[in-house]
Design an enzyme around this catalytic site. Sequence first.
Site, PDB file in Angstrom:
ATOM      1  N   ARG A 189      -1.213 -13.793 -12.115  1.00  0.00           N
ATOM      2  CA  ARG A 189      -1.262 -13.275 -10.887  1.00  0.00           C
ATOM      3  C   ARG A 189      -2.355 -13.812 -10.086  1.00  0.00           C
ATOM      4  O   ARG A 189      -2.804 -13.120  -9.095  1.00  0.00           O
ATOM      5  CB  ARG A 189      -1.643 -11.835 -10.928  1.00  0.00           C
ATOM      6  CG  ARG A 189      -0.747 -10.716 -11.614  1.00  0.00           C
ATOM      7  CD  ARG A 189       0.419 -10.265 -10.503  1.00  0.00           C
ATOM      8  NE  ARG A 189       1.489  -9.834 -11.366  1.00  0.00           N
ATOM      9  CZ  ARG A 189       1.944  -8.715 -11.349  1.00  0.00           C
ATOM     10  NH1 ARG A 189       1.004  -7.579 -11.003  1.00  0.00           N
ATOM     11  NH2 ARG A 189       2.766  -8.125 -12.117  1.00  0.00           N
TER      12      ARG A 189
ATOM     13  N   ARG B 188       1.572 -10.092   3.237  1.00  0.00           N
ATOM     14  CA  ARG B 188       2.093  -8.636   2.602  1.00  0.00           C
ATOM     15  C   ARG B 188       2.046  -7.662   3.667  1.00  0.00           C
ATOM     16  O   ARG B 188       3.212  -7.011   3.728  1.00  0.00           O
ATOM     17  CB  ARG B 188       1.303  -8.205   1.562  1.00  0.00           C
ATOM     18  CG  ARG B 188       1.801  -6.968   0.749  1.00  0.00           C
ATOM     19  CD  ARG B 188       3.053  -7.296   0.137  1.00  0.00           C
ATOM     20  NE  ARG B 188       3.529  -6.101  -0.873  1.00  0.00           N
ATOM     21  CZ  ARG B 188       4.077  -5.078  -0.458  1.00  0.00           C
ATOM     22  NH1 ARG B 188       4.609  -5.291   0.804  1.00  0.00           N
ATOM     23  NH2 ARG B 188       4.300  -4.181  -1.331  1.00  0.00           N
TER      24      ARG B 188
HETATM   25  O1  CP3 Z   1       1.421 -14.538 -11.443  1.00  0.00           O
HETATM   26  C1  CP3 Z   1       1.758 -14.506 -10.252  1.00  0.00           C
HETATM   27  O2  CP3 Z   1       1.040 -14.807  -9.601  1.00  0.00           O
HETATM   28  C2  CP3 Z   1       3.411 -14.939 -10.316  1.00  0.00           C
HETATM   29  C3  CP3 Z   1       3.937 -13.766  -9.868  1.00  0.00           C
HETATM   30  C4  CP3 Z   1       4.274 -12.608 -10.767  1.00  0.00           C
HETATM   31  C5  CP3 Z   1       4.245 -11.427 -10.188  1.00  0.00           C
HETATM   32  N1  CP3 Z   1       4.552 -10.499 -11.162  1.00  0.00           N
HETATM   33  C6  CP3 Z   1       4.151 -10.973  -8.766  1.00  0.00           C
HETATM   34  C7  CP3 Z   1       3.733  -9.671  -8.259  1.00  0.00           C
HETATM   35  C8  CP3 Z   1       4.352 -12.527 -11.888  1.00  0.00           C
HETATM   36  C9  CP3 Z   1       4.365 -13.583 -12.996  1.00  0.00           C
HETATM   37  C10 CP3 Z   1       4.820 -11.384 -12.410  1.00  0.00           C
HETATM   38  C11 CP3 Z   1       4.978 -10.559 -13.619  1.00  0.00           C
HETATM   39  C12 CP3 Z   1       5.465  -9.164 -13.797  1.00  0.00           C
HETATM   40  N2  CP3 Z   1       5.948  -8.254 -12.946  1.00  0.00           N
HETATM   41  C13 CP3 Z   1       5.214  -8.678 -14.928  1.00  0.00           C
HETATM   42  C14 CP3 Z   1       4.714  -9.149 -16.396  1.00  0.00           C
HETATM   43  C15 CP3 Z   1       3.374  -9.516 -16.207  1.00  0.00           C
HETATM   44  C16 CP3 Z   1       2.506  -8.376 -16.265  1.00  0.00           C
HETATM   45  O3  CP3 Z   1       1.590  -8.181 -15.143  1.00  0.00           O
HETATM   46  O4  CP3 Z   1       2.599  -7.348 -17.383  1.00  0.00           O
HETATM   47  C17 CP3 Z   1       5.571  -7.126 -14.858  1.00  0.00           C
HETATM   48  C18 CP3 Z   1       5.319  -6.344 -15.746  1.00  0.00           C
HETATM   49  C19 CP3 Z   1       5.798  -7.102 -13.701  1.00  0.00           C
HETATM   50  C20 CP3 Z   1       6.504  -5.903 -12.972  1.00  0.00           C
HETATM   51  C21 CP3 Z   1       5.850  -5.753 -11.891  1.00  0.00           C
HETATM   52  N3  CP3 Z   1       5.725  -6.025 -10.547  1.00  0.00           N
HETATM   53  C22 CP3 Z   1       4.863  -4.175 -11.673  1.00  0.00           C
HETATM   54  C23 CP3 Z   1       4.601  -3.136 -12.700  1.00  0.00           C
HETATM   55  C24 CP3 Z   1       4.295  -4.217 -10.360  1.00  0.00           C
HETATM   56  C25 CP3 Z   1       3.350  -3.509  -9.661  1.00  0.00           C
HETATM   57  C26 CP3 Z   1       1.997  -3.291 -10.312  1.00  0.00           C
HETATM   58  C27 CP3 Z   1       1.329  -4.485 -10.352  1.00  0.00           C
HETATM   59  O5  CP3 Z   1       0.711  -4.815 -11.351  1.00  0.00           O
HETATM   60  O6  CP3 Z   1       0.975  -4.980  -9.326  1.00  0.00           O
HETATM   61  C28 CP3 Z   1       4.738  -5.490  -9.683  1.00  0.00           C
HETATM   62  C29 CP3 Z   1       4.546  -6.044  -8.378  1.00  0.00           C
HETATM   63  C30 CP3 Z   1       3.988  -7.534  -8.044  1.00  0.00           C
HETATM   64  N4  CP3 Z   1       4.478  -8.526  -8.693  1.00  0.00           N
HETATM   65  C31 CP3 Z   1       3.086  -7.788  -7.366  1.00  0.00           C
HETATM   66  C32 CP3 Z   1       2.784  -9.144  -7.237  1.00  0.00           C
HETATM   67  C33 CP3 Z   1       2.068 -10.004  -6.411  1.00  0.00           C
HETATM   68  C34 CP3 Z   1       2.274  -6.940  -6.212  1.00  0.00           C
HETATM   69  C35 CP3 Z   1       3.241  -6.609  -5.133  1.00  0.00           C
HETATM   70  C36 CP3 Z   1       2.665  -5.983  -3.639  1.00  0.00           C
HETATM   71  O7  CP3 Z   1       1.992  -7.084  -3.032  1.00  0.00           O
HETATM   72  O8  CP3 Z   1       2.681  -4.698  -3.653  1.00  0.00           O
END
Ligand code: CP3
Length: 349
Positions: free
Chosen positions: A31, A44
């Site tokens: 992230r 965002r």
């Molecule tokens: O790592 C990076 O910077 C690359 C992008 C990336 C995101 N999500 C961007 C994101 C990657 C590799 C992921 C993987 C992801 N997404 C996983 C596996 C890794 C982990 O963190 O466990 C999972 C389970 C998700 C599903 C997901 N996406 C959730 C549960 C959420 C909301 C809760 C949270 O952790 O923020 C997201 C949203 C998300 N994915 C954001 C980002 C930058 C935030 C979104 C926003 O700006 O509101």
Amino acid sequence: MPFAIAHKNTHFLSALRLENRSGKIPLWLMRQAGRYLPEYRAIRSRHSFMEMVQTPKIACEITTQPIETPPQPIRRFQFDAAILFSDILVLPDALGLGLTFEEKLGPVFKYPLKTPLDLHRIEQDTLPPCLDYIPETIELIKNKLDVPLIGFAGAPFTVASYMIEGGTSKNLLKTKKWVVNNPQAFKKLMEILSDLTIQYLQMQINAGVNAVQLFDTWAGALSSSQMKELSLPYIEKIIRAIEPSVPVIFFSKACSSFAELIKGVNPQGISFDINADLRRMREDMPHLAIQGNFDPDILLGSQEAIRKEARRIVDSMQGDPGFIFNLGHGIHPETPIAAVQTLIEEVRR
Ligand code: CP3
């Protein structure tokens, strides 16, 4: 030499091959392009998350962190790799589950898989063309970047759990009910997802990613026999299909518990959760790259605490040709920029 290198910065890819003898530990953070950055939050505030992901110019900008002001993380911090800005849930979204990201709730699927009878909705042999924004984004990024680019996908179990739960869930009980009551239907779902995931990762590789990470965040919801029977064979299938072209790093919050099982399906690297003793893991797996596993909670602590823990991890893996410094899971949105700077400084020392 199985994996070609064509970057100025080769530390990350050579560590993945266990050939990093440069003395420099490659470093990137899960992230790293997310909400802790003011630049990210500014973009965002003008777009929905899905709009950002699906617009190649924006996704590229967030991934590559252009050098001009305001500086963004690759330039800000000089990470040794970038990761595609996207999400593991864009695949089920493309299968018609209707993904939105809602304030406080996180991901929400409008049309979750309520029963095994819903499987027919997602059954298909090839990727939906609406995912074409992914290779477009990757091509834009590759033109701008002088560090390797990591592509990624969710592992079938973790993706399936979101498709069944309809969003984030504490205990994955709906998913576990499928696993227990309908193991055959669950296997069918895993089969569909693993086949599509292979195509999805191949699409990323064809567009230019240099390595991929497979995220199985919630694998720890499974017992080891469930893991062996219902999840691991599909992970293995994905790794076997992808590894000939690029290295695969496997991540889960349960990598410590399942280390032996995961080692058995031969990813090029394992990204460990905070619980692992990396030096012990190295003794158990001399042939795999090891990534991890700084506790991201510590980034909310004092500078001294950050330096001390970074030092401890670096010392424990000193000189290891297959070590990549990362977090045990994603960086918290509340993390101060200064904490990240301190961490990097300490690792680079
Ligand atoms: O790592 C990076 O910077 C690359 C992008 C990336 C995101 N999500 C961007 C994101 C990657 C590799 C992921 C993987 C992801 N997404 C996983 C596996 C890794 C982990 O963190 O466990 C999972 C389970 C998700 C599903 C997901 N996406 C959730 C549960 C959420 C909301 C809760 C949270 O952790 O923020 C997201 C949203 C998300 N994915 C954001 C980002 C930058 C935030 C979104 C926003 O700006 O509101």
